[in-house]
Write a protein that holds these residues in place. Structure first.
Motif, PDB file in Angstrom:
ATOM      1  N   SER A  22       0.862  -1.245  -0.179  1.00 43.11           N
ATOM      2  CA  SER A  22       0.005   0.020  -0.039  1.00 43.11           C
ATOM      3  C   SER A  22       0.756   1.077  -0.070  1.00 43.11           C
ATOM      4  CB  SER A  22      -0.901  -0.034   1.116  1.00 43.11           C
ATOM      5  OG  SER A  22      -1.742   1.265   1.166  1.00 43.11           O
ATOM      6  N   ALA A  23       1.835   1.256   0.742  1.00 40.37           N
ATOM      7  CA  ALA A  23       2.840   2.589   0.871  1.00 40.37           C
ATOM      8  C   ALA A  23       3.529   2.569  -0.575  1.00 40.37           C
ATOM      9  CB  ALA A  23       3.886   2.302   1.948  1.00 40.37           C
ATOM     10  N   ALA A  24       3.878   1.448  -0.944  1.00 40.42           N
ATOM     11  CA  ALA A  24       4.659   1.746  -2.398  1.00 40.42           C
ATOM     12  C   ALA A  24       3.669   2.089  -3.516  1.00 40.42           C
ATOM     13  CB  ALA A  24       5.008   0.128  -2.995  1.00 40.42           C
ATOM     14  N   LEU A  25       2.342   1.567  -3.550  1.00 36.05           N
ATOM     15  CA  LEU A  25       1.343   2.223  -4.301  1.00 36.05           C
ATOM     16  C   LEU A  25       0.823   3.900  -4.323  1.00 36.05           C
ATOM     17  CD1 LEU A  25      -1.150  -0.834  -4.837  1.00 36.05           C
ATOM     18  CD2 LEU A  25       0.503   0.090  -6.620  1.00 36.05           C
ATOM     19  N   HIS A  26       1.112   3.934  -2.820  1.00 34.16           N
ATOM     20  CA  HIS A  26       0.912   5.668  -2.426  1.00 34.16           C
ATOM     21  C   HIS A  26       1.711   6.359  -3.053  1.00 34.16           C
ATOM     22  CE1 HIS A  26      -1.480   8.590  -0.202  1.00 34.16           C
ATOM     23  NE2 HIS A  26      -0.216   9.071   0.117  1.00 34.16           N
ATOM     24  N   GLU A  27       3.162   5.884  -2.982  1.00 33.05           N
ATOM     25  CA  GLU A  27       4.194   6.667  -3.646  1.00 33.05           C
ATOM     26  C   GLU A  27       3.963   6.898  -5.213  1.00 33.05           C
ATOM     27  OE1 GLU A  27       6.954   8.230  -2.405  1.00 33.05           O
ATOM     28  OE2 GLU A  27       5.984   7.591  -0.418  1.00 33.05           O
TER      29      GLU A  27
END
Length: 169
Positions: A22-27
């Motif tokens: 999720s954090a990677a996609l939020h980037e």
């Protein structure tokens, strides 16, 4: 595509725990709805599946979702300090003279006043003059046309960022 030909970054992304993915996609994109849709479709056998999921999720974003996604983008000519993605994507502005930078600031403000959000363009590979000309042209668009242009531009940005994510070693 077999797992041996899956790009290393995609293999790593598929293996991430949900919060890390999720954090990677939020980037890539600040839209929570977009991120949820891409997470729900994991694992991806090939990059094309990830890109197709991104395109489908982008097409379904509501106005509020688009606003959330756009909030993650700094104005053209003013990349966020410490954000290598926005600095890299906006590198066409790095050689712009003071006059052009001042004009972009003025145009960005006029755009934001007219549409209520930051001017969004896939800046990768564009010169400062091309970006200036684009904002000038788009200032005359009706809001509904501009919203669809923003959706398209955001999709292009997401594709570039996803490609970088899946091709990283």
């Amino acid at each position: 595509m077999t797992s041996t030909s899956t790009p290393p970054g995609l293999t790593r992304f598929n293996a991430l725990e949900e919060h890390a993915a999720s954090a990677a996609l939020h980037e890539v994109c600040a839209s929570t709805a977009w991120t949820r849709r891409l997470l729900a479709a994991r694992p991806y056998a090939a990059p094309d599946g990830l890109y197709a999921a991104s395109d489908a999720a982008m097409a379904e974003l509501t106005e509020a979702d688009l606003a959330e996604a756009m909030a993650g983008h700094p104005p053209i000519g003013r990349p966020e300090p410490g954000d290598p993605a926005s600095a890299r994507e906006q590198s066409g502005m790095s050689g712009a003279g003071d006059g052009l930078r001042a004009e972009m600031l003025e145009l960005n403000l006029a755009y934001q006043e007219r549409f209520g959000h930051v001017f969004l363009i896939c800046a990768t590979g564009r010169s400062a003059e091309e970006m200036r000309d684009a904002v000038r042209e788009r200032l005359g668009n009706p809001p509904e046309k501009e919203r669809e242009i923003v959706r398209t531009e955001l999709g292009k940005i997401n594709r570039i960022r996803l490609t970088r994510l899946v091709e990283e070693d």
